[in-house]
Scaffold this motif. Structure first.
Motif, short mmCIF file in Angstrom:
data_model
loop_
_atom_site.label_atom_id
_atom_site.label_comp_id
_atom_site.label_asym_id
_atom_site.label_seq_id
_atom_site.Cartn_x
_atom_site.Cartn_y
_atom_site.Cartn_z
N VAL A 250 0.85 -1.20 0.00
CA VAL A 250 0.00 0.00 0.00
C VAL A 250 0.88 1.24 0.00
N GLU A 251 0.64 2.13 -0.97
CA GLU A 251 1.40 3.37 -1.06
C GLU A 251 0.59 4.60 -0.66
N ASP A 252 -0.73 4.51 -0.79
CA ASP A 252 -1.56 5.66 -0.46
C ASP A 252 -2.99 5.20 -0.19
N GLU A 253 -3.74 6.04 0.53
CA GLU A 253 -5.14 5.78 0.81
C GLU A 253 -5.95 7.02 0.48
N GLN A 254 -7.14 6.79 -0.06
CA GLN A 254 -8.03 7.90 -0.40
C GLN A 254 -9.39 7.68 0.24
N GLN A 255 -10.15 8.77 0.34
CA GLN A 255 -11.51 8.67 0.88
C GLN A 255 -12.35 7.76 -0.01
N GLY A 256 -13.32 7.12 0.61
CA GLY A 256 -14.17 6.21 -0.13
C GLY A 256 -13.65 4.79 -0.12
N GLY A 257 -12.63 4.52 0.73
CA GLY A 257 -12.11 3.16 0.85
C GLY A 257 -11.19 2.74 -0.27
N TRP A 258 -10.53 3.70 -0.94
CA TRP A 258 -9.62 3.38 -2.03
C TRP A 258 -8.19 3.23 -1.52
N LEU A 259 -7.49 2.23 -2.06
CA LEU A 259 -6.07 2.02 -1.74
C LEU A 259 -5.26 2.05 -3.03
N TYR A 260 -4.17 2.83 -3.01
CA TYR A 260 -3.24 2.84 -4.14
C TYR A 260 -2.14 1.83 -3.81
N VAL A 261 -2.07 0.75 -4.58
CA VAL A 261 -1.20 -0.37 -4.23
C VAL A 261 -0.27 -0.74 -5.38
N GLU A 262 0.81 -1.41 -4.98
CA GLU A 262 1.74 -1.97 -5.96
C GLU A 262 1.57 -3.47 -5.99
N MET A 263 1.31 -4.01 -7.17
CA MET A 263 1.15 -5.45 -7.33
C MET A 263 2.51 -6.14 -7.36
N PRO A 264 2.56 -7.47 -7.21
CA PRO A 264 3.85 -8.18 -7.21
C PRO A 264 4.67 -8.00 -8.48
N ASP A 265 4.05 -7.59 -9.58
CA ASP A 265 4.80 -7.38 -10.82
C ASP A 265 5.31 -5.95 -10.96
N GLY A 266 5.06 -5.12 -9.93
CA GLY A 266 5.54 -3.75 -9.94
C GLY A 266 4.54 -2.73 -10.45
N ASN A 267 3.46 -3.16 -11.08
CA ASN A 267 2.44 -2.24 -11.58
C ASN A 267 1.62 -1.69 -10.42
N LYS A 268 1.18 -0.45 -10.55
CA LYS A 268 0.44 0.22 -9.49
C LYS A 268 -1.00 0.48 -9.92
N VAL A 269 -1.93 0.14 -9.04
CA VAL A 269 -3.36 0.24 -9.35
C VAL A 269 -4.12 0.70 -8.10
N TRP A 270 -5.41 0.91 -8.29
CA TRP A 270 -6.30 1.27 -7.18
C TRP A 270 -7.24 0.11 -6.91
N VAL A 271 -7.44 -0.22 -5.63
CA VAL A 271 -8.38 -1.28 -5.24
C VAL A 271 -9.21 -0.79 -4.06
N LYS A 272 -10.31 -1.49 -3.82
CA LYS A 272 -11.17 -1.16 -2.69
C LYS A 272 -10.66 -1.85 -1.42
N ASN A 273 -10.60 -1.08 -0.34
CA ASN A 273 -10.08 -1.60 0.93
C ASN A 273 -10.93 -2.74 1.47
N ALA A 274 -12.24 -2.74 1.15
CA ALA A 274 -13.16 -3.73 1.72
C ALA A 274 -12.81 -5.15 1.26
N ALA A 275 -12.12 -5.29 0.15
CA ALA A 275 -11.79 -6.63 -0.38
C ALA A 275 -10.43 -7.12 0.10
N THR A 276 -9.83 -6.43 1.06
CA THR A 276 -8.49 -6.78 1.54
C THR A 276 -8.47 -6.86 3.06
N ILE A 277 -7.38 -7.43 3.58
CA ILE A 277 -7.14 -7.45 5.02
C ILE A 277 -5.70 -7.04 5.28
N LYS A 278 -5.47 -6.23 6.28
CA LYS A 278 -4.14 -5.70 6.56
C LYS A 278 -3.22 -6.77 7.12
N VAL A 279 -1.99 -6.79 6.63
CA VAL A 279 -1.00 -7.75 7.12
C VAL A 279 -0.54 -7.32 8.51
#
Length: 265
Positions: free
Chosen positions: A236-265
């Motif tokens: 996780v690199e950033d968080e936005q209102q509305g439950g959005w997370l700016y994340v880096e995938m294992p291949d290095g690409n960066k995308v936005w996902v919804k926080n509700a579909a994840t669990i914090k390590v």
């Protein structure tokens, strides 16, 4: 004087009570760990999961023994792996590794679990010396690097003091050089301990627990970049209102996902 003695007796009783309570907590923790291990050996993985999860809620014990907490996460991950719950297996292996990145068993089992996930990624390439440096730092835990740094510092100081008493110039110069070299190694060990404790993994990571879409922006009309499934580990690199997370995938690409579909390590 009598009043002081009474206060000392009260303090002594309080200390004794605290020691007894700590001893009881440790005994309960050891019994729970033994029970969970026995359940695992008997292939009662669901029961072992419940016991390990309960053990993790014992904050008095877990916070006092970081290594024990890492072991519980590792064993819990093994149980989830046996029940084919790969998402929670990835989660707990990574939690163990965040405590002790030098745990080769947890690292191997994490990689093995990730090969069974629906989503497979090719990690970004890195310079060979970066890989070597990371592997070298991971050969010991942050705690071990810290102890190593302290030992080297003590030895360097002792040699430095001893050199002050030496009369032969040549031996004195050699001793001073060795002391300076040990001091440099001590500082490097401190740096490795700090790096492993703070920079080996992203400050915040999440694991996908249910199928979700990855988007190119945190907006309602965003374009779907990829469909992610259970078990994917994201930085996780950033968080936005509305439950959005700016994340880096294992291949290095960066995308936005919804926080509700994840669990914090």
């Amino acid at each position: 004087m009598k009043h002081l003695l009474n206060e000392l007796k009260i303090m002594k009783r309080i200390i004794c009570i605290l020691f007894v309570l700590l001893h009881c907590c440790l005994n309960v923790s050891a019994q729970s760990a033994d029970k969970a291990q026995k359940q695992y050996m008997q292939k009662d993985y669901v029961g072992a999961i419940a016991t390990y999860e309960k053990l993790l809620t014992d904050t008095a014990v877990m916070q006092g023994n970081i290594r024990a907490k890492a072991n519980v996460y590792y064993n819990l991950a093994n149980c989830y792996y046996r029940t084919n719950n790969y998402a929670l297996a990835v989660l707990n292996y990574q939690r163990a590794l965040r405590i002790d990145p030098s745990d080769k068993d947890a690292a191997f089992n994490l990689q093995l679990t990730q090969t069974k996930l629906q989503d497979q990624f090719t990690p970004p390439s890195e310079m060979f010396f970066v890989t070597w440096m990371r592997m070298f730092i991971e050969c010991m835990s942050a705690t071990a690097w810290g102890y190593c740094a302290l030992y080297l510092l003590v030895i360097a100081t002792c040699i430095w003091i001893l050199c002050k008493w030496l009369k032969r110039a040549m031996i004195k110069k050699i001793g001073m050089a060795i002391s300076c070299l040990l001091l440099v190694f001590s500082l490097l060990s401190f740096a490795f301990a700090y790096a492993e404790n703070n920079y080996m993994y992203a400050q915040k990571q999440v694991v996908v627990t249910s199928m979700c879409n990855a988007y190119d922006s945190p907006t309602q009309g965003a374009k779907v970049v990829k469909e992610l499934h259970e078990g994917v580990l994201l930085d996780v690199e950033d968080e936005q209102q509305g439950g959005w997370l700016y994340v880096e995938m294992p291949d290095g690409n960066k995308v936005w996902v919804k926080n509700a579909a994840t669990i914090k390590v």
